[in-house]
Design a protein around this motif. Sequence first.
Motif, PDB file in Angstrom:
ATOM      1  N   VAL A  69      14.604   3.629  -0.958  1.00  0.00           N
ATOM      2  CA  VAL A  69      14.336   2.189  -1.003  1.00  0.00           C
ATOM      3  C   VAL A  69      14.378   1.581   0.396  1.00  0.00           C
ATOM      4  O   VAL A  69      13.395   0.982   0.865  1.00  0.00           O
ATOM      5  N   VAL A  70      15.513   1.721   1.078  1.00  0.00           N
ATOM      6  CA  VAL A  70      15.686   1.057   2.371  1.00  0.00           C
ATOM      7  C   VAL A  70      14.800   1.687   3.441  1.00  0.00           C
ATOM      8  O   VAL A  70      14.099   0.976   4.183  1.00  0.00           O
ATOM      9  N   LEU A  71      14.822   3.003   3.557  1.00  0.00           N
ATOM     10  CA  LEU A  71      14.080   3.671   4.622  1.00  0.00           C
ATOM     11  C   LEU A  71      12.575   3.442   4.541  1.00  0.00           C
ATOM     12  O   LEU A  71      11.950   3.161   5.574  1.00  0.00           O
ATOM     13  N   PRO A  72      11.938   3.540   3.364  1.00  0.00           N
ATOM     14  CA  PRO A  72      10.496   3.229   3.323  1.00  0.00           C
ATOM     15  C   PRO A  72      10.170   1.792   3.730  1.00  0.00           C
ATOM     16  O   PRO A  72       9.166   1.551   4.398  1.00  0.00           O
ATOM     17  N   MET A  73      11.012   0.831   3.319  1.00  0.00           N
ATOM     18  CA  MET A  73      10.751  -0.558   3.712  1.00  0.00           C
ATOM     19  C   MET A  73      10.996  -0.771   5.203  1.00  0.00           C
ATOM     20  O   MET A  73      10.344  -1.605   5.838  1.00  0.00           O
ATOM     21  N   LEU A  74      11.933  -0.011   5.774  1.00  0.00           N
ATOM     22  CA  LEU A  74      12.264  -0.162   7.189  1.00  0.00           C
ATOM     23  C   LEU A  74      11.316   0.612   8.100  1.00  0.00           C
ATOM     24  O   LEU A  74      11.366   0.459   9.316  1.00  0.00           O
ATOM     25  N   PHE A  75      10.450   1.440   7.510  1.00  0.00           N
ATOM     26  CA  PHE A  75       9.632   2.347   8.316  1.00  0.00           C
ATOM     27  C   PHE A  75       8.783   1.646   9.373  1.00  0.00           C
ATOM     28  O   PHE A  75       8.700   2.135  10.502  1.00  0.00           O
ATOM     29  N   PRO A  76       8.103   0.516   9.103  1.00  0.00           N
ATOM     30  CA  PRO A  76       7.337  -0.137  10.178  1.00  0.00           C
ATOM     31  C   PRO A  76       8.189  -0.534  11.372  1.00  0.00           C
ATOM     32  O   PRO A  76       7.791  -0.330  12.523  1.00  0.00           O
ATOM     33  N   THR A  77       9.372  -1.089  11.124  1.00  0.00           N
ATOM     34  CA  THR A  77      10.269  -1.447  12.225  1.00  0.00           C
ATOM     35  C   THR A  77      10.765  -0.208  12.948  1.00  0.00           C
ATOM     36  O   THR A  77      10.846  -0.176  14.183  1.00  0.00           O
ATOM     37  N   LEU A  78      11.093   0.833  12.194  1.00  0.00           N
ATOM     38  CA  LEU A  78      11.556   2.080  12.789  1.00  0.00           C
ATOM     39  C   LEU A  78      10.480   2.708  13.671  1.00  0.00           C
ATOM     40  O   LEU A  78      10.767   3.192  14.772  1.00  0.00           O
ATOM     41  N   ALA A  79       9.230   2.684  13.209  1.00  0.00           N
ATOM     42  CA  ALA A  79       8.135   3.252  13.995  1.00  0.00           C
ATOM     43  C   ALA A  79       7.914   2.469  15.277  1.00  0.00           C
ATOM     44  O   ALA A  79       7.690   3.049  16.346  1.00  0.00           O
ATOM     45  N   THR A  80       7.982   1.139  15.196  1.00  0.00           N
ATOM     46  CA  THR A  80       7.807   0.313  16.395  1.00  0.00           C
ATOM     47  C   THR A  80       8.914   0.565  17.407  1.00  0.00           C
ATOM     48  O   THR A  80       8.662   0.715  18.609  1.00  0.00           O
TER      49      THR A  80
END
Length: 320
Positions: free
Chosen positions: A232-243
């Motif tokens: 749940v958290v990691l997929p939603m956070l992925f755009p911020t994590l990638a940036t």
Amino acid sequence: MSVTSAAARRPASTRGTRGTRGARPQRSFEQANRRLKWAMLTPALAFVGLMIVFPLVFTLNLAFTDAFGAVNAGKGYIGLRNFTDALTDVRRFWPAVGRTAAFTAGAVLIETVLGLALAMLMRRPFRGSRWVRTILIIPLLTTPVAVGILWLLILDPTNGIANHLLTSVGLPPQEFLGSVGQSLPVLMLIDVWQWTPMMTLLLLAGLATLPAEPEEAAHVDGAGRWQRFRFVVLPMLFPTLATALILRAIDALKTFDILYATKGPGGGSDFEVETLNVYAYGLTFDYQEYGLASAVLVLFTLAIVGVVVLLRRRPGRKSA
């Protein structure tokens, strides 16, 4: 005669004049506002563009010459010789490429994992959280040269506090930055110490923007903490994590200050921490081989662009 037929006979030029009169001033105002905006932005954009384009063009021009001794000295065009000399240099160039890749990959990986872990721990408010966040950003406020000098004193093999702590717990003293084999891993950990807070703050800001409903729904369905984080958290956070990953990888690739401050010219006596930045600096200011140094910088820039493209393609595929 019906009202409908009378309206149909009315000339087209007289239909809807009231709405047109109201739309024209609005449209003209928007056009004038758009022109004013571009008129205000154009000088700044032209200045920034000139400051970016001129160094790139100048460096690219030098890369095709045999410039040596002085930039403004007489020079001739030699085609791709500087690029072939760099790409066939297995003594300095390719080892520098390997060190640059190892330093960047190792530092960014550790910083991302630690930053994500700290961000998850600090996600919920707790007593003293403001003080923790304030202390966390202290390494970011210190210049890389000052960080290098600080850790030189801490890791000094003779008088440094690090070896005193090791010997106090029964461990043998280490050479740290004085060792050929230990220098690059130690500098990698120093970089982790300084830049993990930045990753933490970026990911913490990303976590603050996530909606709470999906995680609460997963909790109601019986998902554990690890399951909620992973699915749940990691997929939603992925755009911020990638940036954050892209920004930190670019910055790590360009690391120079701390390497030069701790190991000096050449990255040490055996070139043990000589990355592409240190190598290009030595070619320019120590050996004054401006043509070869420019070719190395051009290749380095292309490598950075390639890394950014690769990192940006993965978020696109993920979202698709």
